[in-house]
Design an enzyme around this catalytic site. Sequence first.
Site, PDB file in Angstrom:
ATOM      1  N   GLU A 151      -1.851  18.786  -5.427  1.00 10.32           N
ATOM      2  CA  GLU A 151      -3.184  18.750  -6.019  1.00 10.32           C
ATOM      3  C   GLU A 151      -4.059  17.641  -5.431  1.00 10.32           C
ATOM      4  OE1 GLU A 151      -0.016  20.317  -8.675  1.00 10.32           O
ATOM      5  OE2 GLU A 151      -0.291  18.379  -7.691  1.00 10.32           O
ATOM      6  N   SER A 152      -3.626  16.910  -4.423  1.00  6.25           N
ATOM      7  CA  SER A 152      -4.332  15.879  -3.654  1.00  6.25           C
ATOM      8  C   SER A 152      -3.475  14.640  -3.465  1.00  6.25           C
ATOM      9  CB  SER A 152      -5.711  15.547  -4.210  1.00  6.25           C
ATOM     10  OG  SER A 152      -6.453  14.896  -3.186  1.00  6.25           O
ATOM     11  N   SER A 171       0.868  -1.179   0.000  1.00  9.27           N
ATOM     12  CA  SER A 171       0.000   0.000   0.000  1.00  9.27           C
ATOM     13  C   SER A 171       0.898   1.219   0.000  1.00  9.27           C
ATOM     14  CB  SER A 171      -0.905   0.044   1.237  1.00  9.27           C
ATOM     15  OG  SER A 171      -1.906  -0.931   1.139  1.00  9.27           O
ATOM     16  N   HIS A 208      -3.041   0.042  -3.788  1.00  9.55           N
ATOM     17  CA  HIS A 208      -3.056  -1.172  -2.973  1.00  9.55           C
ATOM     18  C   HIS A 208      -2.870  -2.329  -3.953  1.00  9.55           C
ATOM     19  CE1 HIS A 208      -4.500   1.240   0.370  1.00  9.55           C
ATOM     20  NE2 HIS A 208      -5.382   1.739  -0.481  1.00  9.55           N
ATOM     21  N   CYS A 256      -6.976  17.891  -8.356  1.00  8.58           N
ATOM     22  CA  CYS A 256      -7.762  19.105  -8.561  1.00  8.58           C
ATOM     23  C   CYS A 256      -6.915  20.086  -9.352  1.00  8.58           C
ATOM     24  CB  CYS A 256      -8.211  19.711  -7.224  1.00  8.58           C
ATOM     25  SG  CYS A 256      -6.859  20.295  -6.203  1.00  8.58           S
TER      26      CYS A 256
END
Length: 119
Positions: free
Chosen positions: A55-56, A48, A61, A76
Amino acid sequence: MIVELYNCDGRILNDVHKVEAIMVDAAKHAHARIVDVVFHTFNPHGISGVIVIAESHLAIHTWPEYNYASVDIYTCGTEIDPLNAYHFLVRKFKAKNQTMLELKRGVLPIPARLLKHKP
């Protein structure tokens, strides 16, 4: 984007260094600005990880025993191209089958000039 990668190369999906490098490169291919990188290997297999971007984030996984990976490409702004990241990941993980669902989130009824962050 919610990405499902099927029939991938399981050896790649179980190599934390390769998965991390591919994810970092995917963020770069999308023209994202990387803030932090965190990955974890599970015993006996699976990884993971998250690439935090300005931007986020991009998160993954892996289930190498099933040759499968799930990826979130959450972005974004107008300067980033998540499709570039998606296509890059499909190629690098050697996915023979894949699905992608794009969800528009955070669509606010606020004029761009009033947003506190860069649109």
